[in-house]
Enzyme design. Structure first.
Site, PDB file in Angstrom:
ATOM      1  N   THR A  13      43.771  32.423  38.940  1.00 11.72           N
ATOM      2  CA  THR A  13      44.678  32.714  40.056  1.00 11.72           C
ATOM      3  C   THR A  13      44.466  34.116  40.635  1.00 11.72           C
ATOM      4  O   THR A  13      45.085  34.455  41.642  1.00 11.72           O
ATOM      5  CB  THR A  13      46.138  32.642  39.565  1.00 11.72           C
ATOM      6  N   GLY A  14      43.633  34.951  40.038  1.00 12.63           N
ATOM      7  CA  GLY A  14      43.512  36.357  40.440  1.00 12.63           C
ATOM      8  C   GLY A  14      42.570  36.554  41.616  1.00 12.63           C
ATOM      9  O   GLY A  14      41.996  35.595  42.166  1.00 12.63           O
ATOM     10  N   VAL A  16      39.594  38.026  41.713  1.00 14.06           N
ATOM     11  CA  VAL A  16      38.223  37.630  41.375  1.00 14.06           C
ATOM     12  C   VAL A  16      38.166  36.130  41.087  1.00 14.06           C
ATOM     13  O   VAL A  16      37.251  35.425  41.528  1.00 14.06           O
ATOM     14  CB  VAL A  16      37.704  38.443  40.165  1.00 14.06           C
ATOM     15  N   ARG A  41      52.966  32.392  33.753  1.00 11.96           N
ATOM     16  CA  ARG A  41      53.615  32.476  35.074  1.00 11.96           C
ATOM     17  C   ARG A  41      53.027  31.460  36.045  1.00 11.96           C
ATOM     18  O   ARG A  41      53.706  30.990  36.955  1.00 11.96           O
ATOM     19  CB  ARG A  41      53.405  33.884  35.689  1.00 11.96           C
ATOM     20  N   ARG A 101      31.714  45.691  27.492  1.00  8.64           N
ATOM     21  CA  ARG A 101      30.433  46.010  28.162  1.00  8.64           C
ATOM     22  C   ARG A 101      29.531  46.932  27.350  1.00  8.64           C
ATOM     23  O   ARG A 101      28.316  46.780  27.364  1.00  8.64           O
ATOM     24  CB  ARG A 101      30.710  46.657  29.522  1.00  8.64           C
ATOM     25  N   CYS A 131      31.721  46.582  39.208  1.00  7.53           N
ATOM     26  CA  CYS A 131      31.314  46.242  40.580  1.00  7.53           C
ATOM     27  C   CYS A 131      30.458  47.327  41.231  1.00  7.53           C
ATOM     28  O   CYS A 131      29.581  47.022  42.041  1.00  7.53           O
ATOM     29  CB  CYS A 131      32.542  45.932  41.430  1.00  7.53           C
ATOM     30  N   GLN A 158      33.753  53.295  47.937  1.00  4.08           N
ATOM     31  CA  GLN A 158      34.275  52.066  47.340  1.00  4.08           C
ATOM     32  C   GLN A 158      35.477  51.489  48.066  1.00  4.08           C
ATOM     33  O   GLN A 158      36.400  52.213  48.458  1.00  4.08           O
ATOM     34  CB  GLN A 158      34.632  52.338  45.872  1.00  4.08           C
ATOM     35  N   ARG A 249      36.661  56.663  46.972  1.00  6.79           N
ATOM     36  CA  ARG A 249      37.360  55.517  47.572  1.00  6.79           C
ATOM     37  C   ARG A 249      37.470  55.734  49.075  1.00  6.79           C
ATOM     38  O   ARG A 249      37.818  56.839  49.519  1.00  6.79           O
ATOM     39  CB  ARG A 249      38.753  55.411  46.960  1.00  6.79           C
ATOM     40  N   HIS A 256      31.512  47.505  48.515  1.00  2.15           N
ATOM     41  CA  HIS A 256      31.190  48.861  48.091  1.00  2.15           C
ATOM     42  C   HIS A 256      29.840  49.267  48.700  1.00  2.15           C
ATOM     43  O   HIS A 256      28.919  48.434  48.804  1.00  2.15           O
ATOM     44  CB  HIS A 256      31.026  48.939  46.570  1.00  2.15           C
ATOM     45  N   ASN A 329      31.991  43.617  46.667  1.00  3.88           N
ATOM     46  CA  ASN A 329      32.439  43.891  45.289  1.00  3.88           C
ATOM     47  C   ASN A 329      33.152  42.719  44.649  1.00  3.88           C
ATOM     48  O   ASN A 329      33.261  42.649  43.423  1.00  3.88           O
ATOM     49  CB  ASN A 329      33.338  45.129  45.252  1.00  3.88           C
TER      50      ASN A 329
HETATM   51  N1  NAP Z   1      38.684  43.407  41.859  1.00  3.42           N
HETATM   52  C1  NAP Z   1      37.425  43.743  41.619  1.00  3.42           C
HETATM   53  O1  NAP Z   1      36.647  44.176  42.523  1.00  3.42           O
HETATM   54  C2  NAP Z   1      36.833  43.590  40.237  1.00  3.42           C
HETATM   55  C3  NAP Z   1      35.460  43.775  40.105  1.00  3.42           C
HETATM   56  C4  NAP Z   1      34.871  43.643  38.853  1.00  3.42           C
HETATM   57  C5  NAP Z   1      35.632  43.322  37.754  1.00  3.42           C
HETATM   58  N2  NAP Z   1      36.981  43.150  37.889  1.00  3.42           N
HETATM   59  C6  NAP Z   1      37.731  42.792  36.674  1.00  3.42           C
HETATM   60  O2  NAP Z   1      38.079  41.413  36.720  1.00  3.42           O
HETATM   61  C7  NAP Z   1      39.309  41.206  36.017  1.00  3.42           C
HETATM   62  C8  NAP Z   1      40.291  40.531  36.945  1.00  3.42           C
HETATM   63  O3  NAP Z   1      40.532  41.384  38.068  1.00  3.42           O
HETATM   64  P1  NAP Z   1      41.320  40.904  39.379  1.00  3.42           P
HETATM   65  O4  NAP Z   1      41.091  41.976  40.401  1.00  3.42           O
HETATM   66  O5  NAP Z   1      40.982  39.491  39.712  1.00  3.42           O
HETATM   67  O6  NAP Z   1      42.853  40.989  38.847  1.00  3.42           O
HETATM   68  P2  NAP Z   1      44.154  40.235  39.413  1.00  3.42           P
HETATM   69  O7  NAP Z   1      43.999  39.853  40.825  1.00  3.42           O
HETATM   70  O8  NAP Z   1      45.304  41.078  38.999  1.00  3.42           O
HETATM   71  O9  NAP Z   1      44.189  38.855  38.519  1.00  3.42           O
HETATM   72  C9  NAP Z   1      44.429  38.870  37.120  1.00  3.42           C
HETATM   73  C10 NAP Z   1      44.309  37.464  36.541  1.00  3.42           C
HETATM   74  O10 NAP Z   1      44.524  37.555  35.137  1.00  3.42           O
HETATM   75  C11 NAP Z   1      45.566  36.632  34.764  1.00  3.42           C
HETATM   76  N3  NAP Z   1      46.346  37.175  33.658  1.00  3.42           N
HETATM   77  C12 NAP Z   1      47.000  38.354  33.603  1.00  3.42           C
HETATM   78  N4  NAP Z   1      47.606  38.481  32.413  1.00  3.42           N
HETATM   79  C13 NAP Z   1      47.341  37.350  31.711  1.00  3.42           C
HETATM   80  C14 NAP Z   1      47.703  36.883  30.421  1.00  3.42           C
HETATM   81  N5  NAP Z   1      48.460  37.597  29.591  1.00  3.42           N
HETATM   82  N6  NAP Z   1      47.235  35.659  30.024  1.00  3.42           N
HETATM   83  C15 NAP Z   1      46.466  34.919  30.853  1.00  3.42           C
HETATM   84  N7  NAP Z   1      46.093  35.318  32.097  1.00  3.42           N
HETATM   85  C16 NAP Z   1      46.525  36.520  32.514  1.00  3.42           C
HETATM   86  C17 NAP Z   1      46.419  36.519  36.016  1.00  3.42           C
HETATM   87  O11 NAP Z   1      47.184  35.329  35.955  1.00  3.42           O
HETATM   88  P3  NAP Z   1      48.591  35.199  36.737  1.00  3.42           P
HETATM   89  O12 NAP Z   1      48.259  35.001  38.180  1.00  3.42           O
HETATM   90  O13 NAP Z   1      49.190  33.991  36.100  1.00  3.42           O
HETATM   91  O14 NAP Z   1      49.342  36.473  36.472  1.00  3.42           O
HETATM   92  C18 NAP Z   1      45.330  36.471  37.088  1.00  3.42           C
HETATM   93  O15 NAP Z   1      44.742  35.187  37.152  1.00  3.42           O
HETATM   94  C19 NAP Z   1      39.746  42.601  35.530  1.00  3.42           C
HETATM   95  O16 NAP Z   1      39.287  42.809  34.202  1.00  3.42           O
HETATM   96  C20 NAP Z   1      39.033  43.535  36.486  1.00  3.42           C
HETATM   97  O17 NAP Z   1      38.843  44.813  35.922  1.00  3.42           O
HETATM   98  C21 NAP Z   1      37.603  43.249  39.118  1.00  3.42           C
END
Ligand code: NAP
Length: 352
Positions: A13-14, A16, A41, A101, A131, A158, A249, A256, A329
């Site tokens: 759902t997030g 990424v 949730r 990592r 990223c 970024q 940023r 990026h 990114n």
């Molecule tokens: N954004 C970027 O550019 C980027 C780039 C590289 C790597 N990342 C990494 O990718 C990961 C996700 O990032 P994002 O930006 O997609 O974050 P995000 O939008 O906040 O999404 C987080 C996801 O994790 C789930 N989650 C949170 N707590 C949980 C739990 N206790 N049990 C199961 N699921 C849980 C959330 O589910 P719910 O919706 O149910 O809360 C949601 O699906 C992070 O480690 C981040 O550092 C991000």
């Protein structure tokens, strides 16, 4: 096993995770079941993947039953707790967080650069790089294979989506406030216009440039800068690579950009570098300034490759090149590379 492998996406759902579902819907259909998982949730929500509505399950040990490969796109602490649980049940984990990592028993993989590393995974986990590193490493890996990389000097520009949904909402809110204000050019005018709420950033990001990404590390360095150095060294297999990096940023939503000064073992020519980059998988060379061609985030956003332009030989060093790179990114910088690693692993299963 002679069935298609089963895939689970934890964090579907997030920010990424959503891009991941789009990519899985566009790529060749090598998977059998695709199971979607998030926090309690989101349990019961339905998300579209491969043209079907799939119900989201709450993360528990049971969701790994019968799964062959799992991609984790969740906060570091959730990945740190749950990836080993999945691996202990024989599931190959591809993790997009920073939790594993730099673990010497976890390979850090970019399929265009070090695909072989994904086969050796003592903990059953493969890590996806951060990223900013991913936005430049495909182009640098191709140049390194020919010229032998010795030193990098990098500055990043970024996008706010690197800070997740909160980052994007903060920029949008601040842009509205600035547009509705009578912004002057005096000290503090921008701060007054956007107010005290700077979201996940230490300073206003609308109409500004913020030389800080991540958390505080020793001697004035940021965590993002340390990741760029440490992860580049690990992916390229160059533990002594000299890296100087400043992460910044900028008010861009997604993609990026980086300026890169790359120094090699011996003399390099722009002509040969152009040939390498023009044919490297995952790279687009877009480099004709006289015709107005150089990459910007507006070109790269929503696309898969690393865009490279402004390729020049360093003015004072025949062994060095200057270049400007842009990469989405959320795609290559996160979701796409993770999917590519999962697809590499799936190739080990006979039914894929
Ligand atoms: N954004 C970027 O550019 C980027 C780039 C590289 C790597 N990342 C990494 O990718 C990961 C996700 O990032 P994002 O930006 O997609 O974050 P995000 O939008 O906040 O999404 C987080 C996801 O994790 C789930 N989650 C949170 N707590 C949980 C739990 N206790 N049990 C199961 N699921 C849980 C959330 O589910 P719910 O919706 O149910 O809360 C949601 O699906 C992070 O480690 C981040 O550092 C991000």
């Amino acid at each position: 096993m002679n069935r298609k492998p089963t895939l689970a996406v934890v964090g579907a759902t997030g920010a990424v995770g959503s891009v991941m579902l789009q990519i899985l819907s566009q790529h060749a259909d090598i998977w059998g079941e695709i199971r979607l998982v998030a926090s309690p949730r989101s349990a019961g929500r339905k998300l579209a993947v491969r043209g079907e509505e799939v119900e989201v399950l709450a993360l528990s040990e049971d969701v790994f039953e019968g799964v062959d490969v799992v991609m984790f796109d969740v906060p570091d602490e959730v990945a740190a707790q749950w990836a080993p649980i999945a691996a202990s049940r024989g599931v190959v984990v591809v993790d997009n967080s920073a939790a594993f990592r730099m673990d010497p028993d976890v390979p850090l993989v970019v399929p265009e650069v070090n695909p072989h590393a994904a086969r050796v995974r003592p903990r059953g986990i493969v890590a996806n790089p951060n990223c900013t590193t991913l936005s430049m490493i495909v182009a640098l890996g191709a140049l390194h294979a020919e010229f032998g990389l010795r030193e990098l000097v990098v500055s990043s520009y970024q996008a706010v989506s690197g800070a997740g949904r909160d980052g994007v909402e903060t920029l949008r809110r601040q842009l509205r406030l600035v547009a509705d204000s009578d912004l002057g050019t005096g000290p503090g005018d921008l701060r007054r216009a956007v107010g005290d709420d700077t979201g996940p950033f230490p300073e206003p990001v609308a109409l500004n440039v913020v030389p800080w990404v991540g958390s505080v590390r020793d001697d004035g360095w940021s965590s993002e800068e340390m990741k760029v150095r440490d992860e580049s060294r690990k992916i390229l297999g160059l533990p002594d690579l000299k890296v100087a990096v400043t992460c910044v940023r900028v008010p861009v939503v997604t993609t990026h950009s980086l300026t890169v000064h790359a120094r090699f073992e011996g003399e390099v020519t722009v002509a040969r570098a152009r040939e390498i980059l023009a044919t490297a998988p995952g790279v687009v060379l877009f480099d004709d300034p006289a015709a107005g061609e150089f990459p910007t985030p507006a070109d790269a956003v929503g696309t898969d490759p690393t865009w490279v332009g402004r390729l020049r030989r360093a003015l004072d060093d025949p062994a060095a090149l200057e270049l400007f790179v842009c990469g989405d990114n959320l795609r290559k910088g996160a979701a796409l590379n993770t999917v590519q690693i999962a697809e590499l692993v799936a190739g080990e299963f006979p039914g894929a």
